[in-house]
Motif scaffolding. Structure first.
Motif, PDB file in Angstrom:
ATOM      1  N   TYR A 197      48.061  -9.855 -78.090  1.00  0.00           N
ATOM      2  CA  TYR A 197      47.129  -8.737 -77.915  1.00  0.00           C
ATOM      3  C   TYR A 197      45.796  -9.208 -77.336  1.00  0.00           C
ATOM      4  O   TYR A 197      45.273  -8.619 -76.398  1.00  0.00           O
ATOM      5  CB  TYR A 197      46.897  -8.042 -79.260  1.00  0.00           C
ATOM      6  N   LEU A 232      47.187  -1.243 -88.834  1.00  0.00           N
ATOM      7  CA  LEU A 232      48.401  -0.749 -88.177  1.00  0.00           C
ATOM      8  C   LEU A 232      49.661  -1.363 -88.786  1.00  0.00           C
ATOM      9  O   LEU A 232      50.694  -0.709 -88.891  1.00  0.00           O
ATOM     10  CB  LEU A 232      48.353  -1.065 -86.674  1.00  0.00           C
ATOM     11  N   MET A 269      34.465  -3.608 -77.503  1.00  0.00           N
ATOM     12  CA  MET A 269      34.629  -3.368 -78.916  1.00  0.00           C
ATOM     13  C   MET A 269      34.873  -4.747 -79.497  1.00  0.00           C
ATOM     14  O   MET A 269      35.738  -5.472 -79.034  1.00  0.00           O
ATOM     15  CB  MET A 269      35.811  -2.450 -79.155  1.00  0.00           C
ATOM     16  N   ILE A 328      51.978  -0.594 -72.281  1.00  0.00           N
ATOM     17  CA  ILE A 328      50.989  -1.673 -72.363  1.00  0.00           C
ATOM     18  C   ILE A 328      49.627  -1.092 -72.720  1.00  0.00           C
ATOM     19  O   ILE A 328      48.884  -1.627 -73.538  1.00  0.00           O
ATOM     20  CB  ILE A 328      50.881  -2.431 -71.014  1.00  0.00           C
ATOM     21  N   PHE A 329      49.324   0.031 -72.106  1.00  0.00           N
ATOM     22  CA  PHE A 329      48.071   0.717 -72.374  1.00  0.00           C
ATOM     23  C   PHE A 329      47.977   1.062 -73.860  1.00  0.00           C
ATOM     24  O   PHE A 329      46.967   0.829 -74.514  1.00  0.00           O
ATOM     25  CB  PHE A 329      48.021   1.987 -71.517  1.00  0.00           C
ATOM     26  N   LEU A 342      53.791  -5.885 -65.149  1.00  0.00           N
ATOM     27  CA  LEU A 342      52.591  -5.047 -65.066  1.00  0.00           C
ATOM     28  C   LEU A 342      51.769  -5.402 -63.831  1.00  0.00           C
ATOM     29  O   LEU A 342      51.355  -4.526 -63.068  1.00  0.00           O
ATOM     30  CB  LEU A 342      51.743  -5.227 -66.329  1.00  0.00           C
ATOM     31  N   THR A 352      42.534   3.172 -83.532  1.00  0.00           N
ATOM     32  CA  THR A 352      42.489   3.036 -84.980  1.00  0.00           C
ATOM     33  C   THR A 352      41.053   2.927 -85.471  1.00  0.00           C
ATOM     34  O   THR A 352      40.664   3.576 -86.445  1.00  0.00           O
ATOM     35  CB  THR A 352      43.255   1.768 -85.403  1.00  0.00           C
ATOM     36  N   TYR A 378      56.173   1.910 -68.477  1.00  0.00           N
ATOM     37  CA  TYR A 378      55.797   0.531 -68.804  1.00  0.00           C
ATOM     38  C   TYR A 378      54.281   0.385 -68.886  1.00  0.00           C
ATOM     39  O   TYR A 378      53.749  -0.164 -69.846  1.00  0.00           O
ATOM     40  CB  TYR A 378      56.375  -0.423 -67.756  1.00  0.00           C
ATOM     41  N   VAL A 379      53.587   0.892 -67.874  1.00  0.00           N
ATOM     42  CA  VAL A 379      52.127   0.810 -67.874  1.00  0.00           C
ATOM     43  C   VAL A 379      51.570   1.544 -69.092  1.00  0.00           C
ATOM     44  O   VAL A 379      50.665   1.072 -69.771  1.00  0.00           O
ATOM     45  CB  VAL A 379      51.536   1.395 -66.572  1.00  0.00           C
ATOM     46  N   PHE A 426      49.545  -0.404 -76.311  1.00  0.00           N
ATOM     47  CA  PHE A 426      49.413  -1.663 -77.045  1.00  0.00           C
ATOM     48  C   PHE A 426      47.966  -2.131 -77.064  1.00  0.00           C
ATOM     49  O   PHE A 426      47.438  -2.539 -78.095  1.00  0.00           O
ATOM     50  CB  PHE A 426      50.322  -2.703 -76.378  1.00  0.00           C
ATOM     51  N   LEU A 427      47.295  -2.018 -75.910  1.00  0.00           N
ATOM     52  CA  LEU A 427      45.915  -2.496 -75.829  1.00  0.00           C
ATOM     53  C   LEU A 427      44.936  -1.561 -76.520  1.00  0.00           C
ATOM     54  O   LEU A 427      43.907  -1.985 -77.026  1.00  0.00           O
ATOM     55  CB  LEU A 427      45.501  -2.664 -74.357  1.00  0.00           C
ATOM     56  N   TYR A 428      45.259  -0.280 -76.533  1.00  0.00           N
ATOM     57  CA  TYR A 428      44.278   0.670 -77.029  1.00  0.00           C
ATOM     58  C   TYR A 428      44.576   1.212 -78.416  1.00  0.00           C
ATOM     59  O   TYR A 428      43.738   1.901 -79.006  1.00  0.00           O
ATOM     60  CB  TYR A 428      44.080   1.802 -76.019  1.00  0.00           C
ATOM     61  N   ALA A 429      45.757   0.886 -78.967  1.00  0.00           N
ATOM     62  CA  ALA A 429      46.074   1.356 -80.327  1.00  0.00           C
ATOM     63  C   ALA A 429      45.030   0.881 -81.345  1.00  0.00           C
ATOM     64  O   ALA A 429      44.544   1.683 -82.151  1.00  0.00           O
ATOM     65  CB  ALA A 429      47.474   0.912 -80.730  1.00  0.00           C
ATOM     66  N   PRO A 430      44.642  -0.403 -81.317  1.00  0.00           N
ATOM     67  CA  PRO A 430      43.627  -0.834 -82.286  1.00  0.00           C
ATOM     68  C   PRO A 430      42.286  -0.139 -82.083  1.00  0.00           C
ATOM     69  O   PRO A 430      41.595   0.168 -83.052  1.00  0.00           O
ATOM     70  CB  PRO A 430      43.481  -2.335 -82.003  1.00  0.00           C
ATOM     71  N   ILE A 431      41.953   0.125 -80.826  1.00  0.00           N
ATOM     72  CA  ILE A 431      40.680   0.785 -80.557  1.00  0.00           C
ATOM     73  C   ILE A 431      40.708   2.210 -81.088  1.00  0.00           C
ATOM     74  O   ILE A 431      39.769   2.665 -81.744  1.00  0.00           O
ATOM     75  CB  ILE A 431      40.376   0.736 -79.044  1.00  0.00           C
ATOM     76  N   ARG A 475      38.789  -5.436 -83.463  1.00  0.00           N
ATOM     77  CA  ARG A 475      40.051  -5.016 -82.828  1.00  0.00           C
ATOM     78  C   ARG A 475      41.230  -5.720 -83.473  1.00  0.00           C
ATOM     79  O   ARG A 475      42.275  -5.130 -83.696  1.00  0.00           O
ATOM     80  CB  ARG A 475      40.015  -5.346 -81.331  1.00  0.00           C
ATOM     81  N   ALA A 522      41.933  -4.318 -86.807  1.00  0.00           N
ATOM     82  CA  ALA A 522      42.586  -3.015 -86.752  1.00  0.00           C
ATOM     83  C   ALA A 522      44.103  -3.163 -86.826  1.00  0.00           C
ATOM     84  O   ALA A 522      44.799  -2.287 -87.330  1.00  0.00           O
ATOM     85  CB  ALA A 522      42.186  -2.278 -85.479  1.00  0.00           C
ATOM     86  N   TRP A 523      44.616  -4.316 -86.337  1.00  0.00           N
ATOM     87  CA  TRP A 523      46.059  -4.541 -86.427  1.00  0.00           C
ATOM     88  C   TRP A 523      46.514  -4.623 -87.878  1.00  0.00           C
ATOM     89  O   TRP A 523      47.656  -4.289 -88.189  1.00  0.00           O
ATOM     90  CB  TRP A 523      46.477  -5.806 -85.666  1.00  0.00           C
ATOM     91  N   ILE A 558      53.445  -4.112 -60.760  1.00  0.00           N
ATOM     92  CA  ILE A 558      53.271  -2.668 -60.593  1.00  0.00           C
ATOM     93  C   ILE A 558      51.878  -2.362 -60.053  1.00  0.00           C
ATOM     94  O   ILE A 558      51.717  -1.605 -59.092  1.00  0.00           O
ATOM     95  CB  ILE A 558      53.479  -1.939 -61.943  1.00  0.00           C
ATOM     96  N   ILE A 606      41.020  -0.903 -67.757  1.00  0.00           N
ATOM     97  CA  ILE A 606      42.034  -1.194 -68.780  1.00  0.00           C
ATOM     98  C   ILE A 606      41.701  -2.455 -69.569  1.00  0.00           C
ATOM     99  O   ILE A 606      41.802  -2.477 -70.785  1.00  0.00           O
ATOM    100  CB  ILE A 606      43.422  -1.380 -68.130  1.00  0.00           C
ATOM    101  N   LEU A 646      46.438 -11.239 -73.578  1.00  0.00           N
ATOM    102  CA  LEU A 646      47.200 -10.634 -72.484  1.00  0.00           C
ATOM    103  C   LEU A 646      46.352 -10.385 -71.230  1.00  0.00           C
ATOM    104  O   LEU A 646      46.796 -10.691 -70.119  1.00  0.00           O
ATOM    105  CB  LEU A 646      47.858  -9.330 -72.963  1.00  0.00           C
TER     106      LEU A 646
END
Lengths: 266, 258
Positions: free
Chosen positions: A148, A114, A102, B12-13, A77, B22, B8-9, B15-20, A107, A110-111, A80, A95, A151
């Protein structure tokens, strides 16, 4: 003039002595004495008892795995992002810093939603006809929570290190006949070592010492060394034992710092 | 290859924002339990503003973040000025001490401050939280200002003195404008860190006082009030909008110049 300027340092020197140095000394004082105030090594040796040693071992293992996973996820990442033209700082802040606004407890919680048996991810998996994921309240969920949460601490220093590498050096390597893999292992990777070191430290230390992630995602079944220490202070009120175990924890943090410092020299 | 990078980006995005995502969805969930979707509602947003305890915790969180960030910024700026004039070795020692709270584990910092406050006989509450937050915020401020300090040209400062400015005038008119970006980012960093802190507050707060973090932590076992999701959604969206506005503003200026 010099004299005057040194007076300016006084507030912070006082502050750091009072709120950084003395508190640390207090941990050592409590950790090395018993309730009557006599010197003892018992609180530190208590780490060897079965329950504590197990918690420490689990913490070391999980934080090591999380650090490696963070590194493997973050490096591509960061490459890139660093490879993009122009200054990406704004985008990166968007990002990685934005989620911090939050609350991190929410956060992480929230997992749970999920990952639950009937949670969102299992809903998607069963829709696709795949077997359900049963990782909530296990060590796997804790590792996921660590990756999470920490990272961003790996990505940011890696990005900073990679963005600094002079394009000409990479081009020179290519001109001299190095292929992509050779360029990566012999030029890019060595030049990004400072970023790797600070990234590893910034992930490993909080992961090793967390008690929140294990409480939220481990369902209080999986105890880490952080949980043990936290309980000694808030529930058992045995500050001496808690301080002793904290000293052990600090020893591991210092070991980590020494190892990374040695790597940096090489 | 470009496609793979984008995927890929995006992953990751996600992954980071799924909980938010939710949490935002949960804030509109009519059912009180997290695991069931009971239909769309905005009732939590309404009841949020009638919930005294949450609003109190929010006020406390913001107040501590603001005061600690301000105090840390002032102390941090002054000590950067002082450190710039120090002998190399003295400065190295002070920087080493500054790094301790950043490198040490939060749990150890929290415990050490708790032991300090206990032995000083301080009453645990607002004051102890504030002192702790200032302590862990100062290093972030110093770290943000120091690079700007190194770029600052001391001759300019001396020129101001030669031209008759006092130290104070020279500081405010010459040095401060150069340090300003570092000071601002230091302040914002400190504010964010204070806002997001749980661990150190957990050990240094007394009974009967709560920030949002510690309140959420005590609610974990009973179940989080849905109003919390509503509140964090509001905060998140506000910051998102602010960030977009701030990021969009300089571009417009550049366009105007071009």
């Amino acid at each position: 003039m010099k004299y005057k300027k040194n007076i300016l340092a006084a507030p912070y020197v006082l502050w750091s002595a009072l709120f950084i140095i003395i508190p640390l000394c207090m941990i050592f004082y409590y950790g090395l004495t018993d309730k009557s105030g006599a010197f003892t090594m018992e609180n530190i040796l208590a780490i060897a008892s079965v329950g504590h040693a197990k918690a420490l071992w689990r913490s070391l293992l999980l934080s090591l795995i999380s650090t490696i996973l963070c590194f493997l996820l973050a490096y591509p990442l960061a490459m890139i992002l660093a490879g993009k033209k122009g200054n990406q700082t704004g985008f990166i802040i968007l990002i990685f810093i934005l989620p911090m606004w939050m609350n991190f407890l929410l956060r992480t919680l929230a997992w749970q939603t999920l990952l639950e048996k009937t949670g969102v991810i299992n809903g998607i998996l069963s829709f696709l006809g795949l077997p359900p994921l049963r990782i909530i309240n296990t060590s796997y969920a804790i590792v996921l929570g660590m990756v999470y949460n920490f990272l961003p601490f790996m990505v940011l220093p890696l990005y900073n290190a990679l963005a600094k590498i002079d394009e000409n050096i990479i081009n020179a390597a290519k001109d001299l006949g190095a292929n992509k893999i050779q360029t990566f292992f012999r030029i890019i990777l060595p030049l990004s070592v400072p970023g790797i070191i600070s990234g590893v430290t910034m992930v490993f230390v909080p992961a090793l010492t967390t008690f929140v992630i294990s409480t939220l995602l481990g369902g209080s079944k999986v105890l880490l060394i952080g949980n043990v220490i936290e309980q000694e202070f808030t529930q058992a009120s045995n500050w001496h034992l808690g301080s002793g175990l904290s000293i052990v924890l600090m020893i591991f943090i210092i070991i980590n710092m020494l190892v990374t410092a040695l790597l940096e020299k090489e | 290859m470009k496609f793979a990078k984008k995927i890929y980006v995006a992953l990751i995005f996600l992954f980071l924002y799924a909980p938010i995502g939710t949490l935002i969805v949960l804030s509109f969930n009519a059912s009180k339990t997290r695991s069931k979707w009971g239909g769309f509602t905005v009732k939590w947003y309404v009841s949020l503003f009638q919930d005294e305890t949450i609003l109190q915790a929010l006020g406390m969180t913001l107040l501590i973040a603001l005061l600690s960030a301000l105090a840390a910024t002032v102390i941090g700026t002054i000590s950067c000025v002082a450190m710039n004039n120090m002998k190399r070795r003295t400065r190295a020692v002070l920087m080493g001490v500054t790094n301790i709270p950043m490198l040490n584990a939060d749990i150890v910092t929290g415990i050490s401050l708790m032991l300090l406050f206990i032995s000083f006989g301080l009453r645990f509450g607002f004051g102890t939280i504030l002192l702790s937050h200032i302590t862990f915020n100062i290093p972030y401020v110093i770290l943000c200002i120091m690079p700007k300090m190194k770029q600052f040209n001391p001759s300019v400062y001396e020129a101001a003195l030669d031209l008759g400015a006092s130290h104070i005038t020279a500081f405010f008119k010459v040095m401060l404008p150069d340090l300003a970006p570092g000071i601002l980012s230091g302040f914002l960093m400190a504010f964010t860190m204070s806002l997001d802190d749980f661990i150190i507050t957990h050990f240094t707060k007394g009974a009967g006082i709560d920030t949002l973090s510690t309140k959420i932590y005590t609610e974990v076992k009973k179940g989080i009030k849905p109003e919390m999701y509503a509140l964090s959604t509001i905060i998140f969206v506000t910051v998102l909008v602010l960030l977009f506005l701030v990021n969009a503003a300089p571009d417009k200026k550049q366009d105007a110049v071009l």
